[in-house]
Design a protein around this motif. Structure first.
Motif, PDB file in Angstrom:
ATOM      1  N   ALA A  32       4.340  53.141  -6.772  1.00  0.00           N
ATOM      2  CA  ALA A  32       4.174  54.504  -7.280  1.00  0.00           C
ATOM      3  C   ALA A  32       2.752  54.737  -7.782  1.00  0.00           C
ATOM      4  O   ALA A  32       2.220  55.842  -7.656  1.00  0.00           O
ATOM      5  CB  ALA A  32       5.181  54.776  -8.389  1.00  0.00           C
ATOM      6  N   ALA A  33       2.145  53.700  -8.337  1.00  0.00           N
ATOM      7  CA  ALA A  33       0.779  53.804  -8.866  1.00  0.00           C
ATOM      8  C   ALA A  33      -0.286  53.619  -7.786  1.00  0.00           C
ATOM      9  O   ALA A  33      -1.480  53.678  -8.075  1.00  0.00           O
ATOM     10  CB  ALA A  33       0.578  52.772  -9.978  1.00  0.00           C
ATOM     11  N   THR A  69      18.870  45.222   1.058  1.00  0.00           N
ATOM     12  CA  THR A  69      18.169  46.492   1.259  1.00  0.00           C
ATOM     13  C   THR A  69      16.733  46.398   0.761  1.00  0.00           C
ATOM     14  O   THR A  69      15.799  46.837   1.444  1.00  0.00           O
ATOM     15  CB  THR A  69      18.920  47.642   0.561  1.00  0.00           C
ATOM     16  N   CYS A  70      16.551  45.805  -0.417  1.00  0.00           N
ATOM     17  CA  CYS A  70      15.184  45.604  -0.929  1.00  0.00           C
ATOM     18  C   CYS A  70      14.375  44.756   0.044  1.00  0.00           C
ATOM     19  O   CYS A  70      13.223  45.089   0.353  1.00  0.00           O
ATOM     20  CB  CYS A  70      15.217  44.933  -2.304  1.00  0.00           C
ATOM     21  N   GLU A  71      14.967  43.679   0.506  1.00  0.00           N
ATOM     22  CA  GLU A  71      14.273  42.791   1.445  1.00  0.00           C
ATOM     23  C   GLU A  71      13.824  43.564   2.690  1.00  0.00           C
ATOM     24  O   GLU A  71      12.666  43.458   3.114  1.00  0.00           O
ATOM     25  CB  GLU A  71      15.198  41.639   1.845  1.00  0.00           C
ATOM     26  N   LEU A  72      14.731  44.327   3.279  1.00  0.00           N
ATOM     27  CA  LEU A  72      14.404  45.057   4.507  1.00  0.00           C
ATOM     28  C   LEU A  72      13.326  46.102   4.282  1.00  0.00           C
ATOM     29  O   LEU A  72      12.385  46.208   5.072  1.00  0.00           O
ATOM     30  CB  LEU A  72      15.667  45.723   5.069  1.00  0.00           C
ATOM     31  N   VAL A  73      13.455  46.871   3.204  1.00  0.00           N
ATOM     32  CA  VAL A  73      12.470  47.922   2.940  1.00  0.00           C
ATOM     33  C   VAL A  73      11.089  47.322   2.706  1.00  0.00           C
ATOM     34  O   VAL A  73      10.091  47.788   3.267  1.00  0.00           O
ATOM     35  CB  VAL A  73      12.913  48.802   1.755  1.00  0.00           C
ATOM     36  N   TRP A  74      11.026  46.271   1.898  1.00  0.00           N
ATOM     37  CA  TRP A  74       9.720  45.651   1.645  1.00  0.00           C
ATOM     38  C   TRP A  74       9.164  45.003   2.915  1.00  0.00           C
ATOM     39  O   TRP A  74       7.943  45.016   3.134  1.00  0.00           O
ATOM     40  CB  TRP A  74       9.806  44.649   0.496  1.00  0.00           C
ATOM     41  N   MET A  87       8.543  58.912  -3.650  1.00  0.00           N
ATOM     42  CA  MET A  87      10.005  59.018  -3.567  1.00  0.00           C
ATOM     43  C   MET A  87      10.629  57.653  -3.249  1.00  0.00           C
ATOM     44  O   MET A  87      11.622  57.264  -3.860  1.00  0.00           O
ATOM     45  CB  MET A  87      10.417  60.033  -2.510  1.00  0.00           C
ATOM     46  N   LEU A  88      10.040  56.936  -2.322  1.00  0.00           N
ATOM     47  CA  LEU A  88      10.540  55.605  -1.988  1.00  0.00           C
ATOM     48  C   LEU A  88      10.397  54.672  -3.196  1.00  0.00           C
ATOM     49  O   LEU A  88      11.294  53.901  -3.499  1.00  0.00           O
ATOM     50  CB  LEU A  88       9.786  55.041  -0.783  1.00  0.00           C
ATOM     51  N   ALA A  89       9.291  54.764  -3.905  1.00  0.00           N
ATOM     52  CA  ALA A  89       9.074  53.927  -5.089  1.00  0.00           C
ATOM     53  C   ALA A  89      10.139  54.200  -6.147  1.00  0.00           C
ATOM     54  O   ALA A  89      10.700  53.266  -6.731  1.00  0.00           O
ATOM     55  CB  ALA A  89       7.677  54.178  -5.659  1.00  0.00           C
ATOM     56  N   ARG A  90      10.427  55.490  -6.398  1.00  0.00           N
ATOM     57  CA  ARG A  90      11.455  55.828  -7.397  1.00  0.00           C
ATOM     58  C   ARG A  90      12.822  55.304  -6.977  1.00  0.00           C
ATOM     59  O   ARG A  90      13.591  54.802  -7.791  1.00  0.00           O
ATOM     60  CB  ARG A  90      11.513  57.343  -7.605  1.00  0.00           C
ATOM     61  N   THR A 116      20.702  56.378  -0.422  1.00  0.00           N
ATOM     62  CA  THR A 116      19.506  57.220  -0.505  1.00  0.00           C
ATOM     63  C   THR A 116      18.395  56.671   0.378  1.00  0.00           C
ATOM     64  O   THR A 116      17.728  57.413   1.098  1.00  0.00           O
ATOM     65  CB  THR A 116      19.019  57.309  -1.974  1.00  0.00           C
ATOM     66  N   ILE A 117      18.204  55.363   0.341  1.00  0.00           N
ATOM     67  CA  ILE A 117      17.168  54.739   1.169  1.00  0.00           C
ATOM     68  C   ILE A 117      17.504  54.912   2.645  1.00  0.00           C
ATOM     69  O   ILE A 117      16.626  55.216   3.456  1.00  0.00           O
ATOM     70  CB  ILE A 117      16.993  53.254   0.794  1.00  0.00           C
ATOM     71  N   ARG A 118      18.744  54.722   2.999  1.00  0.00           N
ATOM     72  CA  ARG A 118      19.140  54.875   4.419  1.00  0.00           C
ATOM     73  C   ARG A 118      18.915  56.282   4.922  1.00  0.00           C
ATOM     74  O   ARG A 118      18.660  56.486   6.114  1.00  0.00           O
ATOM     75  CB  ARG A 118      20.602  54.474   4.590  1.00  0.00           C
ATOM     76  N   ALA A 119      19.015  57.266   4.028  1.00  0.00           N
ATOM     77  CA  ALA A 119      18.839  58.666   4.427  1.00  0.00           C
ATOM     78  C   ALA A 119      17.386  59.066   4.584  1.00  0.00           C
ATOM     79  O   ALA A 119      17.088  60.138   5.102  1.00  0.00           O
ATOM     80  CB  ALA A 119      19.524  59.583   3.405  1.00  0.00           C
TER      81      ALA A 119
END
Length: 120
Positions: A32-33, A69-74, A87-90, A116-119
């Motif tokens: 986010a920063a 989910t965290c693993e995949l997104v990162w 938005m992704l960070a939040r 929310t992440i999947r959407a």
């Protein structure tokens, strides 16, 4: 073996989960920063991977799904397949904060954050 009925293992799992989820929250805040770098995203990927594995071993599928989910997104961020955003960070911060809460309650907040992440 039923790991959930072993108080010592449960305590170790909770402590590790709190530490790793806190790290994931910090990673989301760094995103986010605008302070994201490959080393940080790689570390966040590993934190998610570890939560996924220990969650499954301990029998907490919601926690395991949150970690996965965290693993995949990162991983997608690290590979350039997904662009960081506020938005992704939040959403990642919310997911990471909800993971340890699912230990003693329900998986609801974890599953909402995953949806929310999947959407996105």
């Amino acid at each position: 073996m039923d790991f959930q009925n072993d108080p010592e293992l449960e305590k170790l799992f909770k402590d590790e989960l709190d530490e790793r989820a806190s790290s994931l929250v910090e990673g989301a805040q760094a995103m986010a920063a605008g302070e994201l770098n490959p080393e940080l995203s790689g570390r966040m990927l590993r934190e998610g991977h570890t939560i996924k594995g220990t969650g499954r071993v301990m029998g907490y599928e919601g926690i395991a799904q949150g970690g996965e989910t965290c693993e995949l997104v990162w991983r997608w961020i690290q590979q350039g397949d997904l662009q960081p955003s506020s938005m992704l960070a939040r959403t990642l911060e919310h997911l990471a904060a909800a993971i340890p809460e699912a230990l003693g309650a329900s998986d609801h907040d974890v599953l909402v954050a995953i949806d929310t992440i999947r959407a996105m």
